[in-house]
Design a protein around this motif. Structure first.
Motif, PDB file in Angstrom:
ATOM      1  N   SER A 103       1.795  49.827   6.860  1.00 16.98           N
ATOM      2  CA  SER A 103       0.480  49.246   7.116  1.00 16.98           C
ATOM      3  C   SER A 103       0.616  47.769   7.495  1.00 16.98           C
ATOM      4  CB  SER A 103      -0.448  49.432   5.914  1.00 16.98           C
ATOM      5  OG  SER A 103       0.103  48.846   4.766  1.00 16.98           O
ATOM      6  N   TYR A 104       1.638  47.110   6.951  1.00 12.64           N
ATOM      7  CA  TYR A 104       1.858  45.714   7.335  1.00 12.64           C
ATOM      8  C   TYR A 104       2.207  45.620   8.822  1.00 12.64           C
ATOM      9  CZ  TYR A 104       4.166  41.260   8.001  1.00 12.64           C
ATOM     10  OH  TYR A 104       4.530  40.036   8.504  1.00 12.64           O
ATOM     11  N   ALA A 105       3.108  46.462   9.282  1.00 14.11           N
ATOM     12  CA  ALA A 105       3.508  46.432  10.697  1.00 14.11           C
ATOM     13  C   ALA A 105       2.327  46.785  11.602  1.00 14.11           C
ATOM     14  CB  ALA A 105       4.679  47.389  10.933  1.00 14.11           C
ATOM     15  N   LEU A 106       1.534  47.765  11.182  1.00 16.08           N
ATOM     16  CA  LEU A 106       0.376  48.155  11.989  1.00 16.08           C
ATOM     17  C   LEU A 106      -0.644  47.016  12.063  1.00 16.08           C
ATOM     18  CD1 LEU A 106      -0.097  51.846  10.768  1.00 16.08           C
ATOM     19  CD2 LEU A 106       0.679  51.105  13.037  1.00 16.08           C
ATOM     20  N   LYS A 107      -0.818  46.335  10.939  1.00 20.73           N
ATOM     21  CA  LYS A 107      -1.740  45.200  10.912  1.00 20.73           C
ATOM     22  C   LYS A 107      -1.275  44.121  11.907  1.00 20.73           C
ATOM     23  CE  LYS A 107      -2.259  40.912   8.739  1.00 20.73           C
ATOM     24  NZ  LYS A 107      -1.276  39.852   8.684  1.00 20.73           N
ATOM     25  N   GLN A 132      -2.702  56.979   2.583  1.00 20.53           N
ATOM     26  CA  GLN A 132      -2.662  55.588   2.129  1.00 20.53           C
ATOM     27  C   GLN A 132      -2.677  54.565   3.260  1.00 20.53           C
ATOM     28  OE1 GLN A 132      -0.391  56.639  -2.042  1.00 20.53           O
ATOM     29  NE2 GLN A 132       0.701  55.306  -0.628  1.00 20.53           N
ATOM     30  N   VAL A 133      -2.112  54.916   4.406  1.00 23.72           N
ATOM     31  CA  VAL A 133      -1.921  53.906   5.448  1.00 23.72           C
ATOM     32  C   VAL A 133      -3.256  53.372   5.973  1.00 23.72           C
ATOM     33  CG1 VAL A 133      -1.049  53.520   7.792  1.00 23.72           C
ATOM     34  CG2 VAL A 133       0.401  54.612   6.079  1.00 23.72           C
ATOM     35  N   GLY A 134      -4.268  54.224   6.080  1.00 17.02           N
ATOM     36  CA  GLY A 134      -5.578  53.756   6.555  1.00 17.02           C
ATOM     37  C   GLY A 134      -6.156  52.674   5.657  1.00 17.02           C
ATOM     38  N   PRO A 135      -6.404  52.990   4.362  1.00 14.08           N
ATOM     39  CA  PRO A 135      -6.958  51.964   3.472  1.00 14.08           C
ATOM     40  C   PRO A 135      -6.069  50.721   3.347  1.00 14.08           C
ATOM     41  CG  PRO A 135      -7.199  54.137   2.474  1.00 14.08           C
ATOM     42  CD  PRO A 135      -6.382  54.315   3.730  1.00 14.08           C
ATOM     43  N   GLN A 136      -4.753  50.901   3.355  1.00  8.61           N
ATOM     44  CA  GLN A 136      -3.876  49.732   3.222  1.00  8.61           C
ATOM     45  C   GLN A 136      -3.971  48.835   4.448  1.00  8.61           C
ATOM     46  OE1 GLN A 136      -0.144  51.723   2.120  1.00  8.61           O
ATOM     47  NE2 GLN A 136      -0.452  51.068   0.022  1.00  8.61           N
ATOM     48  N   THR A 137      -4.078  49.443   5.626  1.00 10.10           N
ATOM     49  CA  THR A 137      -4.220  48.649   6.847  1.00 10.10           C
ATOM     50  C   THR A 137      -5.553  47.896   6.829  1.00 10.10           C
ATOM     51  OG1 THR A 137      -2.884  50.291   8.022  1.00 10.10           O
ATOM     52  CG2 THR A 137      -4.141  48.747   9.373  1.00 10.10           C
ATOM     53  N   ALA A 138      -6.610  48.565   6.381  1.00 13.13           N
ATOM     54  CA  ALA A 138      -7.920  47.913   6.294  1.00 13.13           C
ATOM     55  C   ALA A 138      -7.852  46.702   5.365  1.00 13.13           C
ATOM     56  CB  ALA A 138      -8.973  48.906   5.788  1.00 13.13           C
ATOM     57  N   LYS A 140      -5.231  44.945   4.586  1.00 13.16           N
ATOM     58  CA  LYS A 140      -4.416  43.873   5.176  1.00 13.16           C
ATOM     59  C   LYS A 140      -5.176  43.136   6.271  1.00 13.16           C
ATOM     60  CE  LYS A 140       0.023  45.360   3.646  1.00 13.16           C
ATOM     61  NZ  LYS A 140      -0.266  44.638   2.381  1.00 13.16           N
ATOM     62  N   LEU A 141      -6.064  43.840   6.971  1.00 12.72           N
ATOM     63  CA  LEU A 141      -6.874  43.197   7.999  1.00 12.72           C
ATOM     64  C   LEU A 141      -8.063  42.465   7.384  1.00 12.72           C
ATOM     65  CD1 LEU A 141      -6.953  46.126  10.586  1.00 12.72           C
ATOM     66  CD2 LEU A 141      -5.843  43.917  10.965  1.00 12.72           C
ATOM     67  N   GLY A 142      -8.308  42.734   6.098  1.00 17.14           N
ATOM     68  CA  GLY A 142      -9.446  42.121   5.425  1.00 17.14           C
ATOM     69  C   GLY A 142     -10.771  42.706   5.879  1.00 17.14           C
ATOM     70  N   ILE A 143     -10.782  43.991   6.230  1.00 13.85           N
ATOM     71  CA  ILE A 143     -12.029  44.613   6.681  1.00 13.85           C
ATOM     72  C   ILE A 143     -12.385  45.806   5.787  1.00 13.85           C
ATOM     73  CG2 ILE A 143     -11.686  43.879   9.070  1.00 13.85           C
ATOM     74  CD1 ILE A 143     -10.836  46.757   9.760  1.00 13.85           C
TER      75      ILE A 143
END
Lengths: 293, 337
Positions: A103-107, A132-138, A140-143
């Motif tokens: 999720s960090y890399a995707l962010k 998990q990757v969806g919520p974790q990316t959100a 990390k993006l702060g959204i």
């Protein structure tokens, strides 16, 4: 005014068709031994993005995937179905990433694209089923996020608000929020459109030869059309300005300790004849030891 | 004992109703805490939850942290993440457990990302043990055990270097303890500052039906698979269940084929069950199905195919046609019972 839509997709091993050497000795997946497919729910997420683009003129659908070079196949498939821009995030230093490092890399990749209104992905991938990757990316993006959606009830690009129907245990809820937002899409709605024959002819030879330096930073605002060749961006760790320590194995707090193949336990089975008498004896025994009755 | 290094459970509640999985997790947390010689803590977020908090203590919570706010009556990700993350930072548990429900699977990854710690989804077992990597040994690590790859493998995941170690656990796989009214625990009200911007989600509508089928609590389950063949033949499964006081279950294939509704589905994507007796009728026994029922105390397999994998985990096997076997079973039961 169109919306910028970013769809995160994954190429996954087809877990319905597992064969012998599926796992390597170190416990990681031997992808080479499994047929690779477009993660099913990600196709629904892609379709959701196309549906939004159809309803909000001027919107663009960007598709990102992280994976080995062979993952380019899901990007080509995305182009065949109608994606405006696709990028492969690939680097040896991303290898062995858990969901946090992924999720960090995707962010980082999403931030490279710059402005975005809705990020979409499948609720979960069939190889890990973690969701998990969806919520974790959100995060990390702060959204904000709305997970497990099957329908977009209302989208108002002017007021920048969206209402989506989300599946919950035994029913659903309709959740309204502002943009930007991350949506995870389940398999219940948005049946994927098939690839277009014309687009397949156009993009069948698309490659990633274009280096990250060639990526036109003004692409999003210039409205440039994709060319029929060299249309797949390839982004490495430097291209997305990611910190190597937070990527791949070093950025992954979870480790696989060991893997057990599922072995059927056999405590000894008693075969019962299909006769009234034998079945009667078995039932009697089960009643006697209070298993039944 | 201090609260630090505790085993913490995220209590899932909605409008004052606690999810069963949260109570199951308190039981598992007690077991882990005992091995680690630490306390069981829990975090309960909602609006007016003091009564709920009092009801939870007897399950064995040493310290229960509550955070109340009128905006927290129903779960939404942003404020819940903020609140639970702050409680975790303040009390520094070594383990945090969440139910693998739509709520647990929504919040746990956000918290893991905020804290930059590991998270393992959908665990079916948790154990404490040592972990050695590159010559370094970590003691008393949480083994997070889960099926992966569509149930074809069981993976043991560890996250030894960062605390807390976090996992979501599937409903029904941990046994629920009976409450002990004499158990003494402490309820501690915590406050977390929340501003209007912390509430970006608005729940417009919610439609939820209680499950019409209670497979989780069933002691006897009669389940049908694709081998049952037709809706008409599936009546036999219903008849047997009715006769012996059982609940009707089904494999995913039978549900997908429309033989019976999804509420009845047992298996990795359905309900996990552990009845006293599981009767599998016309179920071949895919890994996904077995993952949801192989903890049954007794298993009877009825199938026309003697090679069906279900026979390998069954205690009793009958090779034969359901149309003959089930009436014989019912007749025998009525005669003996």
């Amino acid at each position: 005014m169109g919306l910028n839509l970013i769809v995160l997709v994954k190429q996954v091993p087809d877990t319905q068709n597992i064969s012998g050497n599926a796992m390597k000795e170190d416990g990681t997946v031997n992808r080479a031994a499994l047929p690779a497919i477009f993660n099913p729910e990600d196709l629904h997420a892609l379709e959701a993005a196309f549906t939004i683009r159809d309803s909000v003129p001027g919107s663009k659908v960007h598709v990102l995937t992280m994976g080995p070079p062979s993952a380019v196949q899901v990007l080509k498939d995305s182009l065949y179905r109608g994606a405006d821009f696709v990028a492969l995030i690939s680097d040896r230093r991303f290898a062995a990433a858990d969901t946090l490092a992924t999720s960090y890399a995707l962010k980082c990749a999403i931030e490279k694209i710059g402005s975005y209104d809705i990020v979409l992905c499948g609720t979960q991938a069939i190889d890990g089923d973690t969701a998990q990757v969806g919520p974790q990316t959100a995060e990390k993006l702060g959204i904000n996020q709305i997970t497990c959606i099957s329908q977009i009830v209302e989208l108002d690009p002017e007021k920048r608000s969206i209402t989506a129907r989300r599946s919950i245990e035994g029913g659903y809820e309709k959740v309204k929020t502002g943009l930007p937002v991350l949506l995870t899409v389940n398999g219940e709605g948005f049946p994927p459109r098939p690839p277009s024959a014309i687009r397949m002819m156009t993009y069948k030879n698309a490659t990633t030869e274009m280096s990250s330096a060639d990526y036109d930073e003004t692409y999003l605002t210039s409205g440039a059309e994709l060319k029929s060749e060299n249309t797949i961006a390839l982004w490495d760790i430097n291209a997305i300005n990611a910190d190597p320590e937070s990527c791949g194995l070093s950025g992954s707090p979870t480790k696989v300790r060991n893997i057990d193949m599922v072995v059927l336990k056999s405590e000894g089975i008693r075969m019962i004849e299909n006769t009234e008498e034998a079945i009667g004896d078995m039932v009697h025994e089960l009643v006697a030891d209070h298993t039944l009755g | 004992m201090t609260t630090k290094n505790s085993v913490m459970v995220f209590i899932q509640q909605d409008d004052g109703k606690v999810a069963e999985v949260s109570i199951e997790l308190i039981g598992k947390a007690r077991e882990l805490a005992k091995q680690l010689n630490v306390q069981v803590t829990a975090v309960l977020v909602g609006n007016r939850v003091q009564k709920v908090a009092e009801e939870l203590i007897p399950y064995g919570v040493n310290r229960l942290f509550t955070v109340e706010h009128k905006g927290l009556a129903h779960y939404t990700p942003v404020p819940y993440t903020k609140v639970v993350t702050q409680i975790i930072k303040k009390h520094a548990p070594q383990i945090v457990l969440y139910g693998a429900t739509t709520t647990g699977r929504d919040i746990a990854p956000r918290i893991a990302s905020a804290l930059r710690v590991g998270l393992t989804a959908d665990c079916t077992d948790l154990q404490i043990g040592d972990y050695t990597s590159r010559g370094q040994t970590f003691q008393n690590v949480l083994y997070q055990i889960r099926p992966a790859f569509g149930g074809n493998i069981i993976a043991t995941i560890v996250s030894p270097e960062r605390k807390p170690q976090m996992a979501t656990v599937r409903e029904g796989v941990m046994k629920m303890d009976q409450p002990d009214a004499s158990f003494k625990g402490e309820i501690i009200q915590e406050s977390v500052e929340l501003s209007p911007e912390d509430f970006p989600s608005e729940i417009i509508e919610r439609v939820q039906q209680e499950k019409s089928v209670n497979l989780k609590g069933a002691q006897v389950i009669v389940a049908g698979g694709i081998g049952v063949g037709s809706r008409e033949n599936f009546e036999l499964v219903h008849q047997l269940a009715h006769a012996i006081g059982g609940t009707v279950g089904a494999s995913r294939a039978a549900v997908d084929a429309g033989l019976v509704s999804k509420d009845h589905q047992v298996g990795q994507t359905g309900t996990t069950v552990r009845p006293r007796l599981y009767i599998a009728c016309g179920i071949s026994g895919s890994v996904q199905h077995r993952a949801g029922m192989d903890e049954s105390a007794r298993i009877i397999a009825i199938n026309t195919d003697p090679e069906a994998p279900i026979f390998q985990i069954a205690n009793f096997g009958i090779v034969g046609d359901l149309k003959e076997v089930i009436p014989r079973f019912i007749k025998a039961f009525r005669a003996k019972a």
